[in-house]
Scaffold this active site. Structure first.
Site: not given
Length: 268
Positions: A150, A163
């Site tokens: 990401s 995350y």
């Protein structure tokens, strides 16, 4: 025109794509099927729910596609997934670690069980799948491992402690394994998407709105797309194309890389 990245039936590669019953994973699985690969789809949805998708990939692209319902948050789920892949196709040539979950909350309020779950699926599962496929890839002298990290593997945002930690860890895992397998014809790379409009992103919008005290439309405009200079969501098709390229011979010298596909986010 012949597609130079398409594998002949006699040399069909087998790809395992985790979390591929929807979103980015499904898009990558479809892109691989279009290139002539055998596909092992994976998720936690019941097989009967995924069956129409599996059939569509087979019928549209002439690929061989199976779906394995397995919870890869647990090592035994990874073992079940890889055993099914081996039984169906004999080996795994391409691994895409895509499965992921998200939770948004201030760190002092972040639920412990959410932290554990996010680390388990977004990071530890990738370790277990990589550990499982590397011996076979070494034996065949060829392999492609693609970790869907990401932009949050390269930069941080507030309220996403688990995350961001997991995705930074995934980038580190990518680099480490790339160095270990570099002389065996195996490449290991991370794709770092910006915001892609997927079910995962859609589900985090209400939590982000609550955490920040703003409307959901303001989350999309002022939080998500504010980070991307293009002011557009990244498409699943863009990510699928990058993943397919990384599997080609033209990409054989790209390894240990973290490739942003983020509308310019991390360039800022």
């Amino acid at each position: 025109m012949n597609d130079p990245w398409r594998f002949a039936v006699s040399d069909a590669k087998t790809a395992v794509v985790t979390g591929s019953s929807s979103g980015i994973g499904l898009g990558i699985a479809e892109g691989f099927a279009a290139k002539g690969m055998n596909i092992v789809m994976n998720g936690i949805s019941p097989a009967e729910k995924v069956e129409p998708l599996r059939q569509r990939l087979e019928e549209t692209h002439g690929a061989k596609v199976i779906y394995v319902e397995a919870n890869i948050m647990k090592p035994e789920g990874v073992r079940a997934l890889m055993a099914s892949a081996a039984e169906a196709f004999g080996r795994v040539d391409v691994l895409v670690n895509n499965a992921g979950i998200q939770h948004v909350a201030p760190v002092e309020e972040f639920p412990e069980d959410k932290w554990d779950a996010i680390i388990a699926l977004n990071l530890s599962a990738a370790f277990h799948t990589i550990r499982a496929v590397v011996p076979g890839m070494k034996a065949s002298g060829w392999g492609r491992i693609i970790n869907i990290a990401s932009a949050h593997g390269l930069v941080a945002s507030p309220f996403k402690s688990a995350y961001v930690s997991a995705k930074h860890g995934l980038v580190g895992l990518t680099k480490t394994v790339a160095l270990e397998v570099a002389e065996h014809g195996i490449t290991v790379n991370a794709i770092c998407p910006g915001y892609v409009w997927t079910p995962l992103v859609e589900r985090q919008v209400p939590d982000t709105a609550q955490a920040r005290g703003i409307s959901e439309e303001e989350v999309k405009r002022d939080v998500l797309l504010a980070a991307q200079p293009t002011k557009e969501f990244v498409s699943v098709e863009h990510l699928s194309a990058v993943a397919s390229f990384l599997c080609s011979d033209d990409a054989s010298s790209i390894t240990g890389a973290s490739l942003p596909v983020d509308g310019g986010w991390v360039a800022q």
